[in-house]
Motif scaffolding. Structure first.
Motif, PDB file in Angstrom:
ATOM      1  N   GLU A 182     109.677  88.607 -53.713  1.00  0.00           N
ATOM      2  CA  GLU A 182     110.136  88.992 -52.385  1.00  0.00           C
ATOM      3  C   GLU A 182     110.436  87.750 -51.551  1.00  0.00           C
ATOM      4  O   GLU A 182     109.946  86.656 -51.835  1.00  0.00           O
ATOM      5  N   ARG A 183     111.270  87.918 -50.540  1.00  0.00           N
ATOM      6  CA  ARG A 183     111.530  86.816 -49.610  1.00  0.00           C
ATOM      7  C   ARG A 183     110.424  86.770 -48.562  1.00  0.00           C
ATOM      8  O   ARG A 183     110.044  87.790 -48.006  1.00  0.00           O
ATOM      9  N   MET A 184     109.932  85.577 -48.323  1.00  0.00           N
ATOM     10  CA  MET A 184     108.841  85.391 -47.379  1.00  0.00           C
ATOM     11  C   MET A 184     109.258  84.363 -46.330  1.00  0.00           C
ATOM     12  O   MET A 184     109.823  83.310 -46.668  1.00  0.00           O
ATOM     13  N   PHE A 185     108.983  84.653 -45.078  1.00  0.00           N
ATOM     14  CA  PHE A 185     109.298  83.747 -43.976  1.00  0.00           C
ATOM     15  C   PHE A 185     107.998  83.125 -43.468  1.00  0.00           C
ATOM     16  O   PHE A 185     107.015  83.824 -43.220  1.00  0.00           O
ATOM     17  N   ILE A 186     108.032  81.800 -43.304  1.00  0.00           N
ATOM     18  CA  ILE A 186     106.837  81.068 -42.879  1.00  0.00           C
ATOM     19  C   ILE A 186     107.198  80.232 -41.653  1.00  0.00           C
ATOM     20  O   ILE A 186     108.147  79.436 -41.689  1.00  0.00           O
ATOM     21  N   SER A 190     109.038  71.521 -48.202  1.00  0.00           N
ATOM     22  CA  SER A 190     108.758  72.312 -49.403  1.00  0.00           C
ATOM     23  C   SER A 190     107.562  73.211 -49.139  1.00  0.00           C
ATOM     24  O   SER A 190     106.807  73.003 -48.186  1.00  0.00           O
ATOM     25  N   VAL A 191     107.408  74.214 -49.982  1.00  0.00           N
ATOM     26  CA  VAL A 191     106.293  75.148 -49.881  1.00  0.00           C
ATOM     27  C   VAL A 191     105.635  75.224 -51.252  1.00  0.00           C
ATOM     28  O   VAL A 191     106.316  75.409 -52.273  1.00  0.00           O
ATOM     29  N   THR A 211     115.233  75.874 -43.772  1.00  0.00           N
ATOM     30  CA  THR A 211     114.415  75.549 -42.602  1.00  0.00           C
ATOM     31  C   THR A 211     115.287  75.484 -41.346  1.00  0.00           C
ATOM     32  O   THR A 211     116.299  74.774 -41.303  1.00  0.00           O
ATOM     33  N   VAL A 212     114.882  76.231 -40.311  1.00  0.00           N
ATOM     34  CA  VAL A 212     115.622  76.232 -39.047  1.00  0.00           C
ATOM     35  C   VAL A 212     114.640  76.093 -37.895  1.00  0.00           C
ATOM     36  O   VAL A 212     113.482  76.496 -37.985  1.00  0.00           O
ATOM     37  N   SER A 242     112.214  80.005 -45.275  1.00  0.00           N
ATOM     38  CA  SER A 242     112.077  81.190 -46.120  1.00  0.00           C
ATOM     39  C   SER A 242     112.094  80.784 -47.584  1.00  0.00           C
ATOM     40  O   SER A 242     112.786  79.827 -47.978  1.00  0.00           O
ATOM     41  N   VAL A 243     111.323  81.500 -48.384  1.00  0.00           N
ATOM     42  CA  VAL A 243     111.222  81.229 -49.816  1.00  0.00           C
ATOM     43  C   VAL A 243     111.212  82.551 -50.569  1.00  0.00           C
ATOM     44  O   VAL A 243     110.909  83.602 -50.000  1.00  0.00           O
TER      45      VAL A 243
END
Length: 537
Positions: free
Chosen positions: A446-450, A464-465, A492-493, A503-504
């Motif tokens: 799934e796409r995850m936003f951090i 990086s994550v 990254t924004v 997001s990853v």
């Protein structure tokens, strides 16, 4: 408790002065956390509560910490604890009750955050022990939870959330826990017979890693296989490591699965790094009073290649009984151990006080970097684990068959230290991310936003994550250790002053990321944030 004499302190100082040197400009720093936790840390596991389960063995005699409420072990006059829980946030310990002997055992963190520990010796060799952290929790023991005796075995989490237990002394087989049925047996593994040397063995605590195809890479002595545990078949046999010297207990080296780069949920190259150990004859020689120099070589192999070959590298310091830990920025820390002899009672010499950082993405010849030295020898029965704040917790060292504090080369060590890699230096504070939108539960693919903040302007290309699976550490090997580098895709924004979002895509397969608890870090220019706990389901 006995204390060393002044003469002994002088002898120890002379020994430390003759240990391998570290340059004055070495990176990182050391701090003493607790001068004593009451036991010597032979086994350690970080839990998702930011507490660490630590245990020794039950037949050393009394430890230096009493059980709670005046309790004693059943049918015993021993009222001391042989296990403790260390609270990282409060820097404190509380004693735990372990009933059967956990000496040289193994374990793995289960998907629900419970530590399931297996085997040991004497009356504990087939016992399964379960620890779930809470303020009043204690060990729960399951008699005959194993079908075979497991002493010096290796455990690894499975893609289905169970664990596999491989080998052990005179145990040339493997089994699973929990078992699917009461008739589930322990299939034989001839590879463990082939790598067993009479009176030496050199295949205990085998190095085991889950490959991204669902098979296991198993290394013992001087060779490795890729093993299909479902069909009980060897899928691939790897070349013998150049030099043919043993790398497993008692000629104890260490190993890691190098960071897995996850792009769109998938991985490609899978590499294993094995470092240190002892020459073939070292165990026999050490038992006769001759302490051979440890190995200074590392072997690196791309296990996913159709025709994999070892690439050998030379460490700046030879090392036996060293630990290898994956750091949040993808580097490898090599720490603890000695530069001569082997593992076992009184069989190691010349402590290596300087950790080494291995940078896997650098070119050969520029991957190793010496770190600042400690003053405490960490010899046989030492441990090290990564903490969520990026420090490395270091404990243990007891090369004796009981607690010895005086008139020995390397006294029993009850202290806990922390090694802080250079990325924790205050000079890097403006580059250090801080995660501000934690998620506790994630799913595969799934796409995850951090969201995170950094005090300086951020270059999206340098973010990086990473996700780190916290391993079970004992005898220079960290079981189920795994680090995933998630693809940020230049996403990254800025979302406010000093605030950013990246997001990853999470790993798409249980073979890449088995279910369970991981520590997630945002890394900027090699500087990791404090991690947050996430559970992938």
């Amino acid at each position: 408790m006995a204390f060393p004499s002044p003469v002994f302190h002088l002898v120890l100082l002379l020994l430390l002065l003759h240990s391998p040197p570290c340059p004055a400009t070495s990176g990182g720093s050391w701090s003493l956390l607790l001068p004593t936790i009451g036991i010597s840390a032979m086994h350690m596991q970080l839990l998702p509560t930011d507490r660490v389960v630590i245990y020794d063995r039950t037949d050393f005699g009394t430890s230096n910490i009493s059980l709670r409420d005046g309790k004693c072990r059943p049918k015993s006059t021993d009222c001391s604890a042989h296990s403790v829980e260390y609270d990282v946030l409060h820097n404190s310990v509380r004693p735990l009750m372990v009933l059967t002997d956990v000496w040289c055992s193994s374990g793995t963190l289960m998907p629900d955050g419970t530590l399931v520990q297996t085997g040991g010796t004497y009356e504990g060799d087939r016992v399964v022990r379960v620890y779930k952290s809470c303020d009043d929790c204690d060990w729960q023991e399951i008699q005959s939870g194993l079908s075979q005796s497991r002493w010096y075995a290796t455990n690894h989490i499975l893609p289905d959330g169970r664990q596999i237990i491989i080998g052990g002394r005179q145990a040339f087989n493997y089994e699973f826990y929990p078992k699917i049925s009461s008739t589930e047996n322990a299939p034989s593994l001839p590879f463990l017979v082939q790598t067993n040397e009479p009176n030496i063995e050199n295949n205990l605590y085998p190095f085991v890693f889950l490959n991204t195809d669902g098979h296991f890479f198993i290394y013992a002595n001087d060779r490795a296989i890729l093993f299909d545990y479902v069909r009980n078949q060897v899928v691939k046999t790897y070349p013998t490591i150049p030099g043919g010297d043993p790398r497993n207990y008692p000629s104890t080296g260490s190993a890691v699965l190098l960071p897995l780069r996850v792009v769109q949920g998938k991985t490609s190259d899978v590499e294993v790094l094995i470092c240190g150990g002892a020459p073939k004859e070292a165990f026999v020689n050490a038992n006769n009073g001759k302490f051979d120099g440890a190995l200074d070589t590392c072997g690196r192999i791309k296990i996913s290649d159709p025709n994999p070959q070892w690439v050998m590298e030379t460490m700046p310091l030879a090392r036996v009984m060293g630990d290898m830990l994956l750091l949040p920025n993808g580097n490898v820390l090599i720490i603890n151990g000695g530069s001569a002899g082997v593992a076992g009672w009184e069989l190691g010499r010349d402590p290596v006080l300087c950790p080494v950082i291995y940078q896997p993405n650098n070119r050969i010849g520029s991957r190793f970097e010496l770190q600042k030295r400690t003053t405490i020898p960490r010899m046989y029965h030492s441990t090290a684990i990564l903490l969520r704040d990026g420090r490395v917790l270091v404990g243990g060292s007891n090369p004796h068959d009981k607690y010895e504090f005086a008139n020995v080369l390397y006294p029993t060590e009850l202290s806990l230290e922390a090694f802080s890699p250079a990325y924790l230096d205050p000079s890097s504070s403006k580059l250090r991310p801080s995660i501000i939108s934690p998620r506790t539960v994630i799913h595969h693919g799934e796409r995850m936003f951090i969201r995170f903040n950094v005090l300086c302007p951020v270059d999206p290309n340098l973010v990086s994550v990473t996700m780190v699976a916290p391993p079970f550490n004992t005898h220079s090997f960290s079981m189920s250790q795994r680090l995933l580098i998630l693809d940020t895709g230049n996403t990254t924004v800025a979302v406010g002053e000093s605030h950013y979002e990246v997001s990853v895509i999470t790993p798409g397969s249980v073979n890449v990321a088995p279910p369970g608890n991981y520590i997630l870090f945002v890394v900027y220019q090699g500087i990791p944030s404090e991690g947050i706990w996430v559970c992938i389901q």
